[in-house]
Design a protein around this motif. Sequence first.
Motif, PDB file in Angstrom:
ATOM      1  N   GLN A 105      -8.627   1.302  12.173  1.00 24.94           N
ATOM      2  CA  GLN A 105      -9.386   1.881  11.066  1.00 24.94           C
ATOM      3  C   GLN A 105      -8.485   2.188   9.875  1.00 24.94           C
ATOM      4  OE1 GLN A 105     -12.661   2.294  10.338  1.00 24.94           O
ATOM      5  NE2 GLN A 105     -12.885   0.973  12.149  1.00 24.94           N
ATOM      6  N   LEU A 106      -7.260   2.613  10.171  1.00 29.92           N
ATOM      7  CA  LEU A 106      -6.304   2.867   9.086  1.00 29.92           C
ATOM      8  C   LEU A 106      -6.044   1.573   8.320  1.00 29.92           C
ATOM      9  CD1 LEU A 106      -4.298   4.602   7.523  1.00 29.92           C
ATOM     10  CD2 LEU A 106      -2.626   4.201   9.362  1.00 29.92           C
ATOM     11  N   SER A 107      -5.899   0.475   9.037  1.00 30.74           N
ATOM     12  CA  SER A 107      -5.623  -0.800   8.371  1.00 30.74           C
ATOM     13  C   SER A 107      -6.766  -1.176   7.428  1.00 30.74           C
ATOM     14  CB  SER A 107      -5.402  -1.901   9.411  1.00 30.74           C
ATOM     15  OG  SER A 107      -6.588  -2.154  10.149  1.00 30.74           O
ATOM     16  N   ARG A 108      -8.026  -0.924   7.831  1.00 29.80           N
ATOM     17  CA  ARG A 108      -9.163  -1.249   6.967  1.00 29.80           C
ATOM     18  C   ARG A 108      -9.211  -0.309   5.770  1.00 29.80           C
ATOM     19  NH1 ARG A 108     -12.091  -5.115   9.604  1.00 29.80           N
ATOM     20  NH2 ARG A 108     -13.414  -5.317   7.744  1.00 29.80           N
ATOM     21  N   ALA A 109      -8.942   0.984   6.012  1.00 32.17           N
ATOM     22  CA  ALA A 109      -8.983   1.954   4.916  1.00 32.17           C
ATOM     23  C   ALA A 109      -7.954   1.616   3.851  1.00 32.17           C
ATOM     24  CB  ALA A 109      -8.750   3.364   5.458  1.00 32.17           C
ATOM     25  N   VAL A 110      -6.769   1.221   4.267  1.00 32.53           N
ATOM     26  CA  VAL A 110      -5.711   0.877   3.321  1.00 32.53           C
ATOM     27  C   VAL A 110      -6.109  -0.341   2.493  1.00 32.53           C
ATOM     28  CG1 VAL A 110      -3.345   0.022   3.113  1.00 32.53           C
ATOM     29  CG2 VAL A 110      -3.849   1.931   4.651  1.00 32.53           C
ATOM     30  N   LEU A 111      -6.677  -1.354   3.156  1.00 29.73           N
ATOM     31  CA  LEU A 111      -7.048  -2.562   2.412  1.00 29.73           C
ATOM     32  C   LEU A 111      -8.208  -2.310   1.471  1.00 29.73           C
ATOM     33  CD1 LEU A 111      -6.155  -5.505   2.127  1.00 29.73           C
ATOM     34  CD2 LEU A 111      -4.945  -4.160   3.832  1.00 29.73           C
ATOM     35  N   ARG A 112      -9.157  -1.462   1.898  1.00 25.11           N
ATOM     36  CA  ARG A 112     -10.240  -1.128   0.971  1.00 25.11           C
ATOM     37  C   ARG A 112      -9.677  -0.455  -0.278  1.00 25.11           C
ATOM     38  NH1 ARG A 112     -13.203   0.100   5.729  1.00 25.11           N
ATOM     39  NH2 ARG A 112     -12.569   2.296   5.603  1.00 25.11           N
ATOM     40  N   ALA A 113      -8.736   0.472  -0.083  1.00 31.50           N
ATOM     41  CA  ALA A 113      -8.121   1.146  -1.234  1.00 31.50           C
ATOM     42  C   ALA A 113      -7.365   0.159  -2.102  1.00 31.50           C
ATOM     43  CB  ALA A 113      -7.193   2.250  -0.755  1.00 31.50           C
ATOM     44  N   ALA A 114      -6.622  -0.736  -1.455  1.00 27.68           N
ATOM     45  CA  ALA A 114      -5.829  -1.710  -2.208  1.00 27.68           C
ATOM     46  C   ALA A 114      -6.714  -2.572  -3.097  1.00 27.68           C
ATOM     47  CB  ALA A 114      -5.023  -2.579  -1.249  1.00 27.68           C
ATOM     48  N   CYS A 115      -7.918  -2.898  -2.607  1.00 26.23           N
ATOM     49  CA  CYS A 115      -8.818  -3.742  -3.381  1.00 26.23           C
ATOM     50  C   CYS A 115      -9.707  -2.949  -4.338  1.00 26.23           C
ATOM     51  CB  CYS A 115      -9.689  -4.570  -2.437  1.00 26.23           C
ATOM     52  SG  CYS A 115      -8.784  -5.822  -1.506  1.00 26.23           S
ATOM     53  N   HIS A 116      -9.946  -1.667  -4.060  1.00 29.58           N
ATOM     54  CA  HIS A 116     -10.851  -0.869  -4.897  1.00 29.58           C
ATOM     55  C   HIS A 116     -10.122  -0.143  -6.025  1.00 29.58           C
ATOM     56  CE1 HIS A 116     -14.197  -0.359  -1.592  1.00 29.58           C
ATOM     57  NE2 HIS A 116     -13.758  -1.607  -1.693  1.00 29.58           N
ATOM     58  N   ASN A 117      -8.858   0.187  -5.840  1.00 30.50           N
ATOM     59  CA  ASN A 117      -8.187   1.097  -6.770  1.00 30.50           C
ATOM     60  C   ASN A 117      -8.041   0.545  -8.174  1.00 30.50           C
ATOM     61  OD1 ASN A 117      -7.941   3.147  -4.952  1.00 30.50           O
ATOM     62  ND2 ASN A 117      -5.767   2.838  -4.538  1.00 30.50           N
ATOM     63  N   GLY A 118      -8.048  -0.747  -8.303  1.00 36.71           N
ATOM     64  CA  GLY A 118      -7.952  -1.309  -9.646  1.00 36.71           C
ATOM     65  C   GLY A 118      -6.671  -2.088  -9.834  1.00 36.71           C
ATOM     66  N   SER A 119      -6.652  -2.807 -10.937  1.00 41.71           N
ATOM     67  CA  SER A 119      -5.552  -3.706 -11.237  1.00 41.71           C
ATOM     68  C   SER A 119      -4.216  -3.005 -11.127  1.00 41.71           C
ATOM     69  CB  SER A 119      -5.725  -4.254 -12.654  1.00 41.71           C
ATOM     70  OG  SER A 119      -4.666  -5.082 -13.011  1.00 41.71           O
ATOM     71  N   MET A 120      -3.320  -3.626 -10.383  1.00 34.23           N
ATOM     72  CA  MET A 120      -1.917  -3.230 -10.276  1.00 34.23           C
ATOM     73  C   MET A 120      -1.655  -2.061  -9.334  1.00 34.23           C
ATOM     74  SD  MET A 120      -0.037  -5.150 -12.186  1.00 34.23           S
ATOM     75  CE  MET A 120       1.389  -4.112 -12.371  1.00 34.23           C
ATOM     76  N   THR A 121      -2.659  -1.281  -8.965  1.00 36.79           N
ATOM     77  CA  THR A 121      -2.380  -0.068  -8.213  1.00 36.79           C
ATOM     78  C   THR A 121      -2.160  -0.342  -6.735  1.00 36.79           C
ATOM     79  OG1 THR A 121      -3.719   1.181  -9.761  1.00 36.79           O
ATOM     80  CG2 THR A 121      -3.206   2.258  -7.707  1.00 36.79           C
ATOM     81  N   GLY A 122      -2.958  -1.255  -6.169  1.00 31.98           N
ATOM     82  CA  GLY A 122      -2.876  -1.449  -4.739  1.00 31.98           C
ATOM     83  C   GLY A 122      -3.184  -0.145  -4.031  1.00 31.98           C
ATOM     84  N   VAL A 123      -2.420   0.185  -3.013  1.00 32.46           N
ATOM     85  CA  VAL A 123      -2.658   1.450  -2.309  1.00 32.46           C
ATOM     86  C   VAL A 123      -1.999   2.622  -3.026  1.00 32.46           C
ATOM     87  CG1 VAL A 123      -2.890   0.343  -0.079  1.00 32.46           C
ATOM     88  CG2 VAL A 123      -0.640   1.138  -0.814  1.00 32.46           C
ATOM     89  N   GLY A 124      -1.220   2.329  -4.070  1.00 35.58           N
ATOM     90  CA  GLY A 124      -0.478   3.383  -4.763  1.00 35.58           C
ATOM     91  C   GLY A 124       0.923   3.503  -4.171  1.00 35.58           C
ATOM     92  N   SER A 125       1.921   3.572  -5.011  1.00 33.20           N
ATOM     93  CA  SER A 125       3.299   3.599  -4.518  1.00 33.20           C
ATOM     94  C   SER A 125       3.567   4.828  -3.659  1.00 33.20           C
ATOM     95  CB  SER A 125       4.284   3.544  -5.696  1.00 33.20           C
ATOM     96  OG  SER A 125       4.029   4.594  -6.609  1.00 33.20           O
ATOM     97  N   GLU A 126       2.956   5.969  -4.017  1.00 27.61           N
ATOM     98  CA  GLU A 126       3.175   7.179  -3.218  1.00 27.61           C
ATOM     99  C   GLU A 126       2.551   7.036  -1.829  1.00 27.61           C
ATOM    100  OE1 GLU A 126       1.588  10.277  -5.614  1.00 27.61           O
ATOM    101  OE2 GLU A 126       3.271  10.285  -7.019  1.00 27.61           O
ATOM    102  N   ASN A 127       1.378   6.419  -1.762  1.00 32.50           N
ATOM    103  CA  ASN A 127       0.743   6.245  -0.468  1.00 32.50           C
ATOM    104  C   ASN A 127       1.441   5.190   0.381  1.00 32.50           C
ATOM    105  OD1 ASN A 127      -1.077   8.285  -0.845  1.00 32.50           O
ATOM    106  ND2 ASN A 127      -2.764   6.951  -1.465  1.00 32.50           N
ATOM    107  N   MET A 128       2.066   4.210  -0.253  1.00 33.58           N
ATOM    108  CA  MET A 128       2.875   3.267   0.522  1.00 33.58           C
ATOM    109  C   MET A 128       4.076   3.989   1.136  1.00 33.58           C
ATOM    110  SD  MET A 128       3.543   0.466   1.954  1.00 33.58           S
ATOM    111  CE  MET A 128       2.279  -0.648   1.347  1.00 33.58           C
ATOM    112  N   GLU A 129       4.652   4.933   0.398  1.00 31.49           N
ATOM    113  CA  GLU A 129       5.747   5.728   0.974  1.00 31.49           C
ATOM    114  C   GLU A 129       5.233   6.531   2.172  1.00 31.49           C
ATOM    115  OE1 GLU A 129       8.973   5.668   0.305  1.00 31.49           O
ATOM    116  OE2 GLU A 129       8.521   4.032  -1.105  1.00 31.49           O
ATOM    117  N   LEU A 130       4.015   7.038   2.074  1.00 28.27           N
ATOM    118  CA  LEU A 130       3.418   7.763   3.203  1.00 28.27           C
ATOM    119  C   LEU A 130       3.320   6.839   4.417  1.00 28.27           C
ATOM    120  CD1 LEU A 130       0.227   9.980   3.032  1.00 28.27           C
ATOM    121  CD2 LEU A 130       0.447   8.243   4.792  1.00 28.27           C
ATOM    122  N   LEU A 131       2.863   5.621   4.220  1.00 23.12           N
ATOM    123  CA  LEU A 131       2.737   4.675   5.333  1.00 23.12           C
ATOM    124  C   LEU A 131       4.097   4.313   5.908  1.00 23.12           C
ATOM    125  CD1 LEU A 131      -0.009   2.339   3.825  1.00 23.12           C
ATOM    126  CD2 LEU A 131      -0.313   4.027   5.643  1.00 23.12           C
TER     127      LEU A 131
END
Length: 377
Positions: free
Chosen positions: A29-55
């Motif tokens: 479920q975490l993998s799906r949540a991350v990909l949804r965020a990566a695709c929804h957040n908007g151009s260039m943001t992906g999951v967000g650099s801070e959230n990638m550090e969290l992962l």
Amino acid sequence: MSRWMGNRQVLAEQAAQYRLLAERGDLPQLSRAVLRAACHNGSMTGVGSENMELLRALPDRDRLELAGIWARWYADAEDVWSAEEFRRDQGYFRTELLMVASGVARGLDGDLLAGERQEQLAGLRDQYLVWSTHRIWELADAELAAGRTPDPTVLAAFRRTAAAANLPGHRRTQAAANAAEPGMRDVLARFPGPVLNPGEPWADAALKEAAAEGEPWLRLLEHPAPATADAPSAKWRRTGSELLDAVGPAEVRRAVLRWFELVPLDRTLPLVGHPHVHYDVNVCLDPFNSHVLRGLAWTLALLPPRPDTTDALVALVETALDQRSGDAPRSPQVAEAGIAALALIGDRAARAELETLSRWVTHQGTSRRLDKALASL
């Protein structure tokens, strides 16, 4: 965090969801949540650099499991992707899969999706600027972390993007947004490569000669003109004089005059433009290399005046103002550096050349620089 997404609340909510799913051990479920965020957040943001550090702060076992899930999705995207869930086309989805899998596994498994990363980066080798709407430099970061250095032509595309960000016609484009990203600047600072971008005859010659002659020559090429400076500062001139002494003034003059003769020649590595760039990118001067050209022009002005030096600087100005690319000069910044160098030389011959230039130059910025140079003499 990317400058392209200022809503910290959204990223904070996503981070809270990631933590909850990770604590439960629900990595699917975490993998799906991350990909949804990566695709929804908007151009260039992906999951967000801070959230990638969290992962990346998760236990290594969990990081590798997440990366493995995303790698399997990448291979079988048709079975996982849906426009309703991820709101992007399949190509965008697969690119974000490559980004998050490479990011979360960085430092643990450098071979995971390495071929796919390298293929994606290879697409930049003939690009004038990086127009990707993904944080594509993070793939270069993953390769560097794995001990592999992408091709110098890939580095060149990133360098040109950073150098061209503030040039007219680029400021409100995707390429300028890429250049403004702290993450890209950080990768560039750690990206090993030649001091000049390959692909211009003068730069190819300078790289070859500097490599043969040794460290002092490389340091000479590593002393470019600052991007926003109209003329060399006292500090810049002091460093330039020290470099001249280290290499030898006569040797520098001979080499730079040879390189300047090659500036008008066609590129050795052709580039691909973009609909936002309304001129021939293979005619304009490489915006990263141009700052080195500007520095070399200023360096010539630190040497005792000679007719061949003045002639070379005038020829450089004329080449830089050539409008073979259409309605834009090849490099107004290089032209203005040549004018500043002539003003620094300041003898009768240099003044005469500046007066001649002032009678035919029509580019407004260069004309203003000419007026300023003549007023200073």
